[in-house]
Write an enzyme that holds these catalytic residues in place. Structure first.
Site, short mmCIF file in Angstrom:
data_model
loop_
_atom_site.label_atom_id
_atom_site.label_comp_id
_atom_site.label_asym_id
_atom_site.label_seq_id
_atom_site.Cartn_x
_atom_site.Cartn_y
_atom_site.Cartn_z
N ASP A 103 -20.40 -4.63 53.52
CA ASP A 103 -21.24 -4.78 54.45
C ASP A 103 -20.88 -5.74 54.85
O ASP A 103 -20.51 -6.70 54.82
CB ASP A 103 -22.53 -4.30 54.66
CG ASP A 103 -23.22 -4.80 55.57
OD1 ASP A 103 -24.03 -3.11 55.61
OD2 ASP A 103 -23.84 -4.99 55.95
N ILE A 104 -20.68 -6.06 56.36
CA ILE A 104 -20.44 -6.79 58.12
C ILE A 104 -21.37 -7.65 57.51
O ILE A 104 -23.11 -7.47 58.08
CB ILE A 104 -19.71 -6.54 58.76
CG1 ILE A 104 -18.51 -5.64 58.63
CG2 ILE A 104 -19.27 -7.50 59.55
CD1 ILE A 104 -17.82 -5.07 59.59
N GLU A 131 -21.77 -0.40 60.05
CA GLU A 131 -21.55 -1.52 59.41
C GLU A 131 -20.78 -1.83 57.86
O GLU A 131 -20.65 -2.31 57.10
CB GLU A 131 -21.55 -3.51 60.15
CG GLU A 131 -23.21 -3.88 59.12
CD GLU A 131 -24.15 -3.07 60.04
OE1 GLU A 131 -25.43 -3.79 59.56
OE2 GLU A 131 -24.21 -2.34 60.80
#
Length: 301
Positions: A177-178, A221
Site C-alpha cells: 500500500d502506498i 492504492e
C-alpha cells in the site's frame, strides 16, 4: 490511414501499427484461445511435438475445472498439421460439438470442447490471435496501471494455489500500500496520484519481478504480488527490495519532487489453508501491522 472506433469517438491507427501486427502474426505458432471458461481469452501456443490439456498442474494447458480430467486431450504437431485426440477422459473431447473417438485434424476456427471449457483453434500466422490478446488484455488489465485487475489476479492465485497444493510447492503473496496516498492527492492533485500509481507499478514490474511473478491492483492504492515457487524468506527479500526501490526513487510531477514510500505485508501457503483467500487475509493482516507500526516497512505472517 485506417480508423479505429471506440464508443462514439474516432481515432487514427498508424499504418506501422497494423504492419507490425501482421509481421508478428506471421511468426506466431498455432494456438488455442480460451473462448469459454477461465482465464477467458488466454492464448496457449501449440508447441512441437505435442501439448496436453487437463486439470493436472503439470500439463501444458492446465485448466482448473472439475469437468476436465487430469489429462483430458492431447494435440500433436505432425507434418505441419495439428491433430487432437482424447485421452480417455471422463466427459469426452468434442470438436465442433461432435464427440471424437479417434484423432482429428484441426482446421482454422475449429472449436475444441473439454467439459464446459471451449477452445478455438488458430493456425500459424493467424492475425486473429492478436485480436484475442487485445480482448484478453482489456478484460483482465487495470486501465491506469496496466497490471492485472483484482478479479483476474484472484483467478491466477487460485490456479497457482492448486498447482502448489498438487506439487507441494511454495507460494507467497505480498500486499502493499502506498503510504499517505490521500495526502499526496490532496497536496499535489489526483493527476499526480495517478502518476505515482503508474510509476510504482512500472518500477516493480521492470526492476524487481521475474517474468513468472504477477502483480495486480487490488483496489485504490493497494496492490498484490504473487510469487510462485518462493519460500517466505525469499518473498520477504523481494518485498524489502520493492520497499527500498520505491523509497529511493525520485518521483517528480510537474517539476515537484514527491517523497513516496510503501508498506507491505507478506504471507505464504500453509498446510492449514483450505482456500487461497486465507493467504490474502494473512498478507492483509501483515500489511495492517506494517502500517500500525510506523509505515515504510515489511511485515511477514
Amino acid at each position: 490511414m485506417p480508423l479505429r472506433r471506440k464508443s462514439d469517438q474516432t481515432s487514427l491507427v498508424e499504418e506501422s501499427e497494423i504492419q507490425e501486427k501482421i509481421s508478428r502474426a506471421k511468426r506466431t505458432q498455432p494456438s488455442l484461445v480460451l473462448i469459454a471458461g477461465k482465464p477467458l481469452g488466454k492464448r496457449f501456443p501449440i508447441t512441437p511435438p505435442q501439448i496436453v490439456i487437463g486439470r493436472s498442474s503439470d500439463v501444458e494447458v492446465s485448466i482448473d475445472s472439475p469437468h476436465i480430467s487430469r489429462k483430458h486431450a492431447i494435440l500433436k504437431v505432425q507434418d505441419g498439421k495439428i491433430i487432437v485426440e482424447d485421452l480417455g477422459s471422463t466427459n469426452g473431447t468434442f470438436v465442433n460439438d461432435a464427440k471424437i473417438g479417434h484423432p482429428v485434424i484441426l482446421k482454422e476456427g475449429d472449436h475444441i470442447r473439454c467439459g464446459k471449457t471451449i477452445f478455438k483453434f488458430l493456425p500459424k500466422g493467424s492475425v486473429e490471435a492478436f485480436y484475442h490478446e487485445d480482448i484478453h488484455g482489456m478484460a483482465h488489465t487495470d486501465g491506469l496501471t496496466k497490471v492485472f485487475n483484482r478479479m483476474y489476479f484472484l483467478d491466477c492465485l487460485r490456479i497457482e494455489y492448486a498447482r502448489a497444493r498438487n506439487l507441494g510447492g511454495n507460494l507467497c503473496v505480498i500486499m502493499l500500500d502506498i503510504d499517505h496516498f490521500k495526502d499526496i492527492n490532496d497536496t499535489y492533485g489526483h493527476q499526480a496520484g495517478d502518476y505515482i500509481l503508474q510509476e510504482t507499478c512500472r518500477i516493480i514490474k521492470t526492476n524487481i519481478l521475474r517474468s513468472e511473478d504477477q502483480i495486480g491492483r487490488y483496489g485504490g492504492e493497494e496492490f498484490t504480488i504473487l510469487l510462485t515457487d518462493t519460500p517466505l524468506h525469499e518473498g520477504s527479500d523481494v518485498a524489502e527490495r520493492v520497499r527500498k526501490a520505491i523509497e529511493s526513487y525520485s518521483f517528480e510531477f510537474e517539476d515537484k519532487k514527491i517523497d513516496v514510500t510503501i508498506s507491505a505485508g507478506i504471507a505464504t501457503l500453509t498446510e492449514e489453508d483450505d482456500d487461497p483467500v486465507e493467504i490474502i487475509r494473512r498478507a492483509d493482516e501483515a500489511l495492517y501491522d506494517a502500517k500500525r507500526s510506523g509505515r515504510n516497512r515489511v511485515v511477514a505472517k
